[in-house]
Design a protein around this motif. Structure first.
Motif, PDB file in Angstrom:
ATOM      1  N   HIS A 154      51.677 -15.127  -9.904  1.00  0.00           N
ATOM      2  CA  HIS A 154      52.743 -13.878  -9.595  1.00  0.00           C
ATOM      3  C   HIS A 154      52.912 -12.928  -8.721  1.00  0.00           C
ATOM      4  CE1 HIS A 154      54.705 -15.447 -13.431  1.00  0.00           C
ATOM      5  NE2 HIS A 154      55.413 -17.187 -12.530  1.00  0.00           N
ATOM      6  N   ALA A 193      54.252  -9.546  -8.228  1.00  0.00           N
ATOM      7  CA  ALA A 193      54.739  -8.656  -9.026  1.00  0.00           C
ATOM      8  C   ALA A 193      55.079  -7.482  -9.162  1.00  0.00           C
ATOM      9  CB  ALA A 193      54.984  -9.365 -10.820  1.00  0.00           C
ATOM     10  N   ALA A 213      48.121 -10.275 -13.264  1.00  0.00           N
ATOM     11  CA  ALA A 213      49.606 -11.445 -13.096  1.00  0.00           C
ATOM     12  C   ALA A 213      49.464 -12.856 -11.660  1.00  0.00           C
ATOM     13  CB  ALA A 213      50.567 -10.590 -12.566  1.00  0.00           C
ATOM     14  N   ASP A 224      59.239 -10.742 -10.898  1.00  0.00           N
ATOM     15  CA  ASP A 224      57.720 -12.219 -10.086  1.00  0.00           C
ATOM     16  C   ASP A 224      58.430 -11.985  -8.648  1.00  0.00           C
ATOM     17  OD1 ASP A 224      55.846 -13.027  -8.761  1.00  0.00           O
ATOM     18  OD2 ASP A 224      57.101 -15.267  -9.284  1.00  0.00           O
ATOM     19  N   GLU A 281      56.066 -10.156 -16.882  1.00  0.00           N
ATOM     20  CA  GLU A 281      56.305 -11.389 -15.738  1.00  0.00           C
ATOM     21  C   GLU A 281      55.869 -12.374 -16.157  1.00  0.00           C
ATOM     22  OE1 GLU A 281      53.077 -12.714 -14.837  1.00  0.00           O
ATOM     23  OE2 GLU A 281      52.144 -11.043 -16.581  1.00  0.00           O
TER      24      GLU A 281
END
Length: 311
Positions: A61, A64, A56, A33, A8
């Motif tokens: 994100h 993710a 993440a 993502d 990601e």
């Protein structure tokens, strides 16, 4: 055969892209993502390498990790070869799970407690058996994000009552003893293919944000130096741990206490490598990862059926 990279954060991936190309590997980027996944279709043939990061959410994100869980379940259900699969991901995203697994493997860790929720009384009760000074960190964190220290239980209780403790994307925090080291450094032991690559010492005098990737040090400074010796008994335990949990690319971080104990506190399955160390190390981390991926690729190289990637 194509190598599919599940991740990601493209910012961290440059050295690995160069290494994959230098080793002559065909590869494809699956940025997880978001996107959709046809659960009724088989995955393409190939080798799949998961680099999903516990941090993440700090890059926006948030979805993710959940999406990667689904993708890994899909791949493994179809018998695809995955480097750092589902078990590696679950250790990556939970420091509590790391602690339990390390203890079960006979690897010494700092005394710790896991705390779910926001009740200040729960925080105080859970931390009572952890000796001060204390460190509080998100169960799902990474790169030192959200780590704070407290000199005593009273200051921790006050911060909890004021709602000042760091949050964690999964709602769980870890309270650990803050280990006093004779020098402000920790050691990071890198394994590729389940075997020692090299070890590095990391200067902690500036704090806990210890990401080794060059992109994490915008000012060009480096906290990392190659370590030439590391306890072989500890390396053997790390190698056995990696084999037990099917982790093929991993870094373990430990701190040496003033009384000589080696306490391991982190298992990083989406490890990055520091440029300054790479220039003097006996082997290149990204190149060894690329060689591992080449080794596990199916030499028959069947022609894959056309399948959409899940992003």
């Amino acid at each position: 055969m194509t190598v599919y990279v599940l991740h990601e954060n493209p910012t961290w991936f440059g050295p690995f892209a160069e290494a994959l190309e230098a080793e002559g590997l065909a590869w494809e980027d699956w940025h997880l993502d978001g996107g959709s996944l046809n659960l009724d279709a088989p995955p393409p043939e190939g080798v799949f390498w998961s680099r999903m990061s516990a941090s993440a959410a700090t890059r926006g994100h948030d979805r993710a990790i959940a999406h990667t869980r689904t993708v890994l379940d899909w791949l493994e259900a179809h018998g695809r070869r995955v480097v750092n699969g589902r078990r590696a991901l679950e250790l990556e995203v939970s420091k509590a799970a790391q602690h339990v697994a390390l203890r079960a493997a006979g690897i010494a860790t700092p005394r710790s407690a896991a705390i779910a929720g926001e009740d200040p009384d729960d925080v105080a009760r859970s931390a009572a058996d952890v000796p001060a000074p204390l460190v509080v960190k998100p169960n799902r964190g990474g790169t030192g994000w959200g780590v704070v220290t407290f000199d005593d239980h009273e200051s921790l209780a006050s911060a909890a009552a004021a709602g000042e403790l760091p949050a964690s994307p999964d709602g769980v925090r870890l309270v650990q003893e803050y280990v006093t080291a004779p020098r402000p450094l920790i050691t990071r032991v890198e394994l590729v293919g389940g075997r020692l690559l090299y070890a590095v010492d990391v200067d902690t005098s500036e704090g806990f944000e210890l990401c080794p990737a060059d992109a994490c040090r915008a000012d060009g400074s480096s906290l990392f130096t190659l370590r030439h010796e590391v306890d072989p008994a500890l390396v053997a335990r790390y190698e056995a741990f990696a084999a037990q949990h099917a982790i093929e690319v991993v870094a373990f971080e430990y701190v040496e206490t003033a009384d000589g104990r080696l306490l391991t506190y982190d298992v990083n399955t989406n490890t990055n490598y520091n440029g300054d160390v790479e220039r003097v190390a006996p082997r290149s981390g990204p190149r060894e990862v690329a060689r591992l991926l080449r080794t596990v690729s199916d030499v028959r190289d069947p022609v894959p059926a056309a399948q959409p990637s899940p992003h």
